[in-house]
Design a protein around this motif. Structure first.
Motif, PDB file in Angstrom:
ATOM      1  N   ASN A  95       0.919  -1.078   0.069  1.00 22.87           N
ATOM      2  CA  ASN A  95      -0.063   0.037   0.008  1.00 22.87           C
ATOM      3  C   ASN A  95       1.000   1.186   0.090  1.00 22.87           C
ATOM      4  O   ASN A  95       0.580   2.244  -0.701  1.00 22.87           O
ATOM      5  CB  ASN A  95      -0.882   0.044   1.188  1.00 22.87           C
ATOM      6  CG  ASN A  95      -1.964  -0.914   1.184  1.00 22.87           C
ATOM      7  OD1 ASN A  95      -2.236  -1.273   0.202  1.00 22.87           O
ATOM      8  ND2 ASN A  95      -2.855  -1.067   2.194  1.00 22.87           N
ATOM      9  N   MET A  98       2.156   1.508  -3.493  1.00 28.28           N
ATOM     10  CA  MET A  98       1.381   2.045  -4.524  1.00 28.28           C
ATOM     11  C   MET A  98       0.934   3.533  -4.136  1.00 28.28           C
ATOM     12  O   MET A  98       0.507   4.384  -5.069  1.00 28.28           O
ATOM     13  CB  MET A  98       0.156   1.293  -4.278  1.00 28.28           C
ATOM     14  CG  MET A  98      -0.705   1.170  -5.576  1.00 28.28           C
ATOM     15  SD  MET A  98       0.151   0.958  -7.253  1.00 28.28           S
ATOM     16  CE  MET A  98      -1.571   0.852  -8.077  1.00 28.28           C
ATOM     17  N   SER A  99       0.969   4.235  -2.808  1.00 31.30           N
ATOM     18  CA  SER A  99       0.778   5.351  -2.808  1.00 31.30           C
ATOM     19  C   SER A  99       1.637   6.272  -3.473  1.00 31.30           C
ATOM     20  O   SER A  99       1.595   7.679  -3.692  1.00 31.30           O
ATOM     21  CB  SER A  99       0.775   5.590  -1.125  1.00 31.30           C
ATOM     22  OG  SER A  99       2.104   5.944  -0.572  1.00 31.30           O
ATOM     23  N   ARG A 107      -4.189   6.807  -7.639  1.00 34.32           N
ATOM     24  CA  ARG A 107      -5.571   6.763  -7.538  1.00 34.32           C
ATOM     25  C   ARG A 107      -6.645   7.295  -8.310  1.00 34.32           C
ATOM     26  O   ARG A 107      -7.748   6.963  -8.615  1.00 34.32           O
ATOM     27  CB  ARG A 107      -5.955   7.458  -6.111  1.00 34.32           C
ATOM     28  CG  ARG A 107      -7.352   7.048  -5.409  1.00 34.32           C
ATOM     29  CD  ARG A 107      -7.680   7.375  -4.104  1.00 34.32           C
ATOM     30  NE  ARG A 107      -6.790   6.717  -3.027  1.00 34.32           N
ATOM     31  CZ  ARG A 107      -7.394   5.611  -2.551  1.00 34.32           C
ATOM     32  NH1 ARG A 107      -8.855   5.054  -2.891  1.00 34.32           N
ATOM     33  NH2 ARG A 107      -6.790   4.931  -1.513  1.00 34.32           N
ATOM     34  N   ASP A 108      -6.522   8.756  -8.739  1.00 32.26           N
ATOM     35  CA  ASP A 108      -7.192   9.538  -9.580  1.00 32.26           C
ATOM     36  C   ASP A 108      -6.357   9.421 -10.996  1.00 32.26           C
ATOM     37  O   ASP A 108      -6.918  10.162 -11.864  1.00 32.26           O
ATOM     38  CB  ASP A 108      -7.167  10.878  -9.113  1.00 32.26           C
ATOM     39  CG  ASP A 108      -5.743  11.516  -9.108  1.00 32.26           C
ATOM     40  OD1 ASP A 108      -4.858  11.098  -9.166  1.00 32.26           O
ATOM     41  OD2 ASP A 108      -5.775  12.881  -8.887  1.00 32.26           O
ATOM     42  N   SER A 175      -4.628  -1.273 -11.757  1.00 37.84           N
ATOM     43  CA  SER A 175      -4.945  -0.078 -10.511  1.00 37.84           C
ATOM     44  C   SER A 175      -6.154   0.339 -10.149  1.00 37.84           C
ATOM     45  O   SER A 175      -6.369   0.675  -9.188  1.00 37.84           O
ATOM     46  CB  SER A 175      -4.185   0.822 -10.900  1.00 37.84           C
ATOM     47  OG  SER A 175      -4.482   1.569 -12.458  1.00 37.84           O
ATOM     48  N   LYS A 176      -7.117   0.275 -11.259  1.00 38.87           N
ATOM     49  CA  LYS A 176      -8.559   0.708 -10.968  1.00 38.87           C
ATOM     50  C   LYS A 176      -8.999  -0.247  -9.823  1.00 38.87           C
ATOM     51  O   LYS A 176      -9.821   0.105  -8.817  1.00 38.87           O
ATOM     52  CB  LYS A 176      -9.179   0.387 -12.382  1.00 38.87           C
ATOM     53  CG  LYS A 176     -10.751   0.838 -12.011  1.00 38.87           C
ATOM     54  CD  LYS A 176     -11.489   0.810 -13.414  1.00 38.87           C
ATOM     55  CE  LYS A 176     -12.928   1.053 -13.196  1.00 38.87           C
ATOM     56  NZ  LYS A 176     -13.541  -0.022 -12.421  1.00 38.87           N
ATOM     57  N   TYR A 178      -7.437  -2.061  -7.572  1.00 36.89           N
ATOM     58  CA  TYR A 178      -6.810  -2.031  -6.356  1.00 36.89           C
ATOM     59  C   TYR A 178      -7.251  -0.976  -5.600  1.00 36.89           C
ATOM     60  O   TYR A 178      -7.436  -0.746  -4.541  1.00 36.89           O
ATOM     61  CB  TYR A 178      -5.115  -1.778  -6.852  1.00 36.89           C
ATOM     62  CG  TYR A 178      -4.482  -1.303  -5.504  1.00 36.89           C
ATOM     63  CD1 TYR A 178      -3.904  -2.362  -4.554  1.00 36.89           C
ATOM     64  CD2 TYR A 178      -4.057   0.010  -5.170  1.00 36.89           C
ATOM     65  CE1 TYR A 178      -2.925  -1.925  -3.699  1.00 36.89           C
ATOM     66  CE2 TYR A 178      -3.602   0.425  -4.092  1.00 36.89           C
ATOM     67  CZ  TYR A 178      -3.038  -0.536  -3.484  1.00 36.89           C
ATOM     68  OH  TYR A 178      -2.182  -0.189  -1.981  1.00 36.89           O
ATOM     69  N   TRP A 179      -7.449   0.194  -6.521  1.00 37.91           N
ATOM     70  CA  TRP A 179      -8.001   1.471  -5.583  1.00 37.91           C
ATOM     71  C   TRP A 179      -9.312   1.263  -5.241  1.00 37.91           C
ATOM     72  O   TRP A 179      -9.656   1.795  -4.355  1.00 37.91           O
ATOM     73  CB  TRP A 179      -7.663   2.647  -6.596  1.00 37.91           C
ATOM     74  CG  TRP A 179      -6.312   3.034  -6.723  1.00 37.91           C
ATOM     75  CD1 TRP A 179      -5.746   3.401  -7.934  1.00 37.91           C
ATOM     76  CD2 TRP A 179      -5.454   3.420  -5.840  1.00 37.91           C
ATOM     77  NE1 TRP A 179      -4.357   3.850  -7.743  1.00 37.91           N
ATOM     78  CE2 TRP A 179      -4.200   3.748  -6.379  1.00 37.91           C
ATOM     79  CE3 TRP A 179      -5.548   3.647  -4.351  1.00 37.91           C
ATOM     80  CZ2 TRP A 179      -3.169   4.392  -5.723  1.00 37.91           C
ATOM     81  CZ3 TRP A 179      -4.323   3.951  -3.714  1.00 37.91           C
ATOM     82  CH2 TRP A 179      -3.172   4.423  -4.494  1.00 37.91           C
ATOM     83  N   GLU A 180     -10.300   0.575  -6.006  1.00 41.30           N
ATOM     84  CA  GLU A 180     -11.648   0.246  -5.776  1.00 41.30           C
ATOM     85  C   GLU A 180     -11.808  -0.700  -4.662  1.00 41.30           C
ATOM     86  O   GLU A 180     -12.699  -0.122  -3.858  1.00 41.30           O
ATOM     87  CB  GLU A 180     -12.184  -0.544  -6.977  1.00 41.30           C
ATOM     88  CG  GLU A 180     -13.755  -0.320  -7.163  1.00 41.30           C
ATOM     89  CD  GLU A 180     -14.341  -0.789  -8.141  1.00 41.30           C
ATOM     90  OE1 GLU A 180     -15.708  -0.902  -8.399  1.00 41.30           O
ATOM     91  OE2 GLU A 180     -13.834  -0.902  -9.478  1.00 41.30           O
ATOM     92  N   ASP A 182      -9.517  -0.374  -2.380  1.00 41.62           N
ATOM     93  CA  ASP A 182      -8.834   0.407  -1.028  1.00 41.62           C
ATOM     94  C   ASP A 182      -7.383  -0.423  -0.790  1.00 41.62           C
ATOM     95  O   ASP A 182      -7.003  -0.469   0.266  1.00 41.62           O
ATOM     96  CB  ASP A 182      -9.571   0.623  -0.013  1.00 41.62           C
ATOM     97  CG  ASP A 182      -8.828   1.926   0.763  1.00 41.62           C
ATOM     98  OD1 ASP A 182      -8.481   2.786  -0.242  1.00 41.62           O
ATOM     99  OD2 ASP A 182      -9.155   2.239   1.972  1.00 41.62           O
ATOM    100  N   GLY A 183      -6.930  -0.985  -1.833  1.00 41.74           N
ATOM    101  CA  GLY A 183      -5.539  -1.889  -1.594  1.00 41.74           C
ATOM    102  C   GLY A 183      -5.823  -2.949  -0.558  1.00 41.74           C
ATOM    103  O   GLY A 183      -6.834  -3.585  -0.619  1.00 41.74           O
TER     104      GLY A 183
END
Length: 310
Positions: A95, A98-99, A107-108, A175-176, A178-180, A182-183
């Motif tokens: 996490n 990925m941040s 994330r965006d 990545s979509k 993963y972020w959906e 929230d990791g």
């Protein structure tokens, strides 16, 4: 999902006192697999991100540059290295890495591909290609590679590859997704079962979790003379802790109680320690909230997290 010259694949590995020579061999294999993937035109760039949880840095810019020179001028792997200065564990380590992702993978961002890979695995030349081609099938959200020399025993559908969960020894998603989700759930899991939990939350979104036997990795695992897993004390402890937390989170209190009864029997002090830590978390109200729809997505067969083939 963007595919082609504008697409990016990010590969992440969490290090902890990892043998540097083993890591070099892993890097060389990954660089070759990245080159094969790019030749087939599915992505434009492959980024490798190392997150180091060791007490002191085990890599340097000079070491990575030496590996890049060894690969040669056609190196298709862009590498970055982050020393955390603390042992974050696998879930929080990924996490945190990925941040730090930028551009399409943020994330965006517009989206890209994300592969999670143990630092002690060596990829076959077409492993990334096989994983990504499978991920691009309609409805697939997470794809797992085949581990050799000791293959994971969990069941998968021989026609579709669908399976209960994906081991992140080497696995790929977007990545979509993963972020959906929230990791990884780093507040619950330190080591082990974070990939099981991640997989089941991917399934909650309506995606399939798939095993791809054509995507091969060498995972340096050993057996005892009796044919069992050669597990360290840390592996025993964190596996036991993760089993308690996973069964609790996914609403199988009956299994949690079975684990607790056995762990507290006194047969193994390491297991007793894991049970005591779980009870401590329960007393302090820091356990995860059990999920209401757990039976629809989580699979427990006996004390395993999937039906096993052998």
């Amino acid at each position: 999902m963007i595919v082609g010259a504008d697409a990016i694949l990010r590969v992440q590995s969490i290090l902890f006192r990892t043998d540097v020579e083993s890591l070099r061999l892993s890097y060389l294999a990954l660089a070759h697999a990245a080159r094969v993937l790019k030749i087939h035109g599915l992505v434009g760039d492959v980024h490798l991100a190392y997150g180091d949880c060791s007490p002191s840095p085990i890599l340097s810019a000079a070491t990575i540059e030496a590996w890049q020179r060894e690969v040669g001028t056609d190196n298709s792997l862009l590498a970055e290295y982050h020393f955390f200065g603390a042992n974050l564990g696998s879930a929080r380590g990924h996490n945190t890495l990925m941040s730090k992702a930028q551009g399409p993978l943020a994330r965006d961002g517009a989206g890209g591909f994300l592969a999670i890979m143990n630092p002690d695995v060596k990829l076959a030349g077409d492993t990334l290609l096989q994983l990504l081609k499978t991920l691009l099938r309609p409805g697939v959200g997470l794809v797992e590679a085949r581990q050799l020399p000791i293959e994971h025993p969990k069941h998968y559908d021989e026609q579709t590859g669908e399976t209960s969960w994906a081991s992140t020894a080497t696995a790929i998603t977007t990545s979509k997704i993963y972020w959906e989700v929230d990791g990884f759930d780093a507040d619950t899991f330190f080591l082990y079962c974070d990939d099981v939990d991640f997989s089941w939350r991917v399934r909650e979104l309506g995606y399939k979790v798939v095993f791809q036997p054509g995507a091969v990795i060498f995972h340096d695992k050993r057996l005892t003379l009796e044919g069992g897993w050669a597990a360290s004390e840390a592996e025993v402890y964190y596996s036991a802790e993760a089993a308690l937390l996973l069964t609790h989170k996914w609403s199988r209190s009956d299994l949690t109680n079975k684990y607790l009864m056995y762990f507290k029997s006194g047969l193994n002090p390491v297991l007793a320690k894991a049970a005591a830590e779980f009870e401590k978390r329960r007393a302090s109200n820091t356990l995860p909230i059990p999920r209401n729809n757990a039976q629809e997505f989580a699979q427990f067969v006996g004390l395993e997290y999937a039906k096993h083939r052998f």
